[in-house]
Design a protein around this motif. Structure first.
Motif, mmCIF file in Angstrom:
data_model
loop_
_atom_site.group_PDB
_atom_site.id
_atom_site.type_symbol
_atom_site.label_atom_id
_atom_site.label_comp_id
_atom_site.label_asym_id
_atom_site.label_seq_id
_atom_site.Cartn_x
_atom_site.Cartn_y
_atom_site.Cartn_z
ATOM 1 N N ALA A 181 69.185 34.770 20.712
ATOM 2 C CA ALA A 181 69.709 36.124 20.892
ATOM 3 C C ALA A 181 71.140 36.276 20.395
ATOM 4 C CB ALA A 181 69.621 36.529 22.361
ATOM 5 N N GLN A 182 71.983 35.284 20.694
ATOM 6 C CA GLN A 182 73.395 35.402 20.314
ATOM 7 C C GLN A 182 73.641 35.168 18.824
ATOM 8 O OE1 GLN A 182 72.371 33.859 23.070
ATOM 9 N NE2 GLN A 182 73.471 34.801 24.756
ATOM 10 N N PHE A 183 72.602 34.775 18.091
ATOM 11 C CA PHE A 183 72.771 34.469 16.668
ATOM 12 C C PHE A 183 72.083 35.488 15.759
ATOM 13 C CE2 PHE A 183 73.084 30.557 19.067
ATOM 14 C CZ PHE A 183 74.262 30.016 18.589
ATOM 15 N N HIS A 200 68.426 27.002 30.784
ATOM 16 C CA HIS A 200 69.466 27.282 29.803
ATOM 17 C C HIS A 200 70.581 26.263 29.963
ATOM 18 C CE1 HIS A 200 68.782 31.773 28.546
ATOM 19 N NE2 HIS A 200 67.962 30.932 27.957
ATOM 20 N N LYS A 259 74.033 25.634 29.417
ATOM 21 C CA LYS A 259 75.252 26.371 29.102
ATOM 22 C C LYS A 259 76.380 25.874 29.992
ATOM 23 C CE LYS A 259 75.784 30.787 30.068
ATOM 24 N NZ LYS A 259 75.524 32.244 30.032
ATOM 25 N N TRP A 307 87.182 37.769 28.886
ATOM 26 C CA TRP A 307 86.608 36.424 29.015
ATOM 27 C C TRP A 307 87.603 35.308 28.710
ATOM 28 C CZ3 TRP A 307 82.826 35.203 31.863
ATOM 29 C CH2 TRP A 307 81.749 36.070 32.055
ATOM 30 N N SER A 348 81.538 26.131 25.388
ATOM 31 C CA SER A 348 80.521 25.405 24.643
ATOM 32 C C SER A 348 80.228 24.080 25.339
ATOM 33 C CB SER A 348 80.993 25.159 23.203
ATOM 34 O OG SER A 348 80.927 26.346 22.443
ATOM 35 N N GLU A 375 72.066 27.923 25.365
ATOM 36 C CA GLU A 375 72.494 29.312 25.249
ATOM 37 C C GLU A 375 73.978 29.278 24.936
ATOM 38 O OE1 GLU A 375 72.388 33.650 27.431
ATOM 39 O OE2 GLU A 375 72.460 31.867 28.685
ATOM 40 N N TRP A 376 74.333 29.614 23.699
ATOM 41 C CA TRP A 376 75.742 29.568 23.318
ATOM 42 C C TRP A 376 76.452 30.826 23.783
ATOM 43 C CZ3 TRP A 376 78.585 33.056 20.593
ATOM 44 C CH2 TRP A 376 79.931 32.694 20.388
ATOM 45 N N GLU A 377 77.474 30.634 24.580
ATOM 46 C CA GLU A 377 78.424 31.695 24.939
ATOM 47 C C GLU A 377 79.733 30.972 25.210
ATOM 48 O OE1 GLU A 377 76.874 33.796 28.293
ATOM 49 O OE2 GLU A 377 75.552 35.053 27.090
ATOM 50 N N PRO A 429 80.422 30.438 17.268
ATOM 51 C CA PRO A 429 78.996 30.167 17.440
ATOM 52 C C PRO A 429 78.487 29.094 16.484
ATOM 53 C CG PRO A 429 79.351 32.331 16.448
ATOM 54 C CD PRO A 429 80.674 31.841 16.916
#
Length: 357
Positions: free
Chosen positions: A16-18, A246, A248, A267, A276, A303-305, A311
């Motif tokens: 999703a984040q990519f 996930h 994370k 953030w 990360s 899940e990368w955030e 990213p």
């Protein structure tokens, strides 16, 4: 509970984040090859039209076989379908409706009731698609009605929270019933901003659904660390409901000026922030050990955030990090070599008891 002997699968990555409009993030063949080139074996696929036609996937096993073939050719497999966006819209408090309006199709903008009906239908389609893809789990959010009243001041009227969770369960029960019919679990990501944010709120929801067997958990320790919850003991407590994972990281660095609520900071400046893998405070050796002991045999999905790292770097570092933490469950006890055959008469003699009655 899953078969302990199979172990945790991975590494995998949540896309999703990519997702984007430029290659390699614009289509399933492109992003699948990108993930495989980074060392991932699985991809968690958002219900995003760039990657999957949900209507076709819900109705056509042939189309789903084609999707699996595209992934296999690239060197990955689909781990789960994600309906985080759609699940969010199943229940939205009016205070947040403007912020979530863009989650819905343009034709439904400004129509919260129609959005909720559409979202429920999309999650149900994803259940059929998951079944056609041979997947036993779908992941996503619960949505929220009670979230604005999280803090007990001003004093909440008696029954407010029960009413909210009763309505949330009323909306989700028909969706979960379809999942039951199809043999697919729905793993809620317990996440601040959702009414299902921790173990207590999850239990309240499950009770409101009549202890629905398909109401499960997408375990993400980062959200629990930021709430200062015992995320390792959580695994022991809810092992029978954990169906997705996930991977994370996060860190909580309180100061004299900030704590859990972080004073409305963005953030990067919050006391609690996502990081990360390997850059935060989550004890992943403990997490993988507890999940392995509990018999979790699903996927470990990055899940990368991250508030600091790109990213690209986070994705590149994620696959080897997860691979290094995977545990191959032992097929026997380490001291089996010293064991003896079981003989009840001998056992009773060792205890100084009379012969077997």
């Amino acid at each position: 509970m899953s078969d302990r002997k199979t172990g945790i699968k991975g590494p995998a990555i949540f896309l999703a984040q990519f997702a984007g409009d430029a290659a390699p993030f614009d289509s399933l063949p492109n992003i699948a090859r990108w993930a495989a080139d980074l060392g991932y074996k699985g991809i968690q696929l958002p219900a995003d039209p760039r990657f999957i036609d949900l209507d076709r996937a819900a109705s056509s096993k042939t189309y789903c076989d084609d999707l699996r073939g595209i992934c296999a050719e690239a060197g990955v497999e689909i781990t789960e379908l994600s309906t985080h966006i759609q699940g969010q819209l199943v229940a939205v408090h009016p205070a947040y409706a403007p912020q979530f309006d863009s989650f819905a199709p343009p034709a439904l903008r400004g129509q919260p009731k129609a959005q909720a009906e559409w979202a429920a239908g999309e999650v149900i389609k994803a259940a059929h698609a998951s079944h056609n893809l041979g997947l036993g789990v779908q992941v996503g959010f619960s949505g929220a009605l009670a979230w604005p009243y999280l803090y007990p001041w001003p004093q909440r009227p008696a029954g407010l929270v029960d009413e909210a969770f009763g309505e949330l369960a009323r909306r989700w029960r028909p969706i979960l019933d379809v999942h039951e019919d199809l043999g697919v679990d729905y793993a809620y990501e317990l996440h601040p901003g959702e009414d299902l944010m921790d173990g207590a709120s999850f239990e309240r929801f499950v009770a409101a659904t009549g202890d629905h067997p398909r109401a499960c958990i997408n375990y993400d320790p980062s959200h629990f660390l930021l709430q200062q919850l015992d995320y390792l003991a959580f695994i022991d407590l809810y092992a029978d409901r954990i169906r997705a994972f996930h991977v994370k990281d996060a860190e909580f660095l309180p100061t004299a000026r900030q704590g859990v609520y972080s004073g409305f900071a963005g953030w990067a400046d919050r006391a609690g922030r996502f990081r990360s893998l390997g850059d935060g405070q989550v004890d992943f050796r403990g997490v993988f050990s507890r999940l392995t002991k509990a018999g979790y045999a699903g996927w470990a999905v990055l899940e990368w955030e991250c508030a600091l790292k790109s990213p690209a770097q986070g994705a590149a570092e994620g696959a080897p990090f997860i691979a290094a933490h995977l545990i191959e469950p032992t097929p026997r006890a380490f001291d089996d070599f010293a064991g003896a055959t079981t003989d009840r008469t001998a056992l009773r003699q060792m205890l100084g008891l009379e012969e077997t009655p």
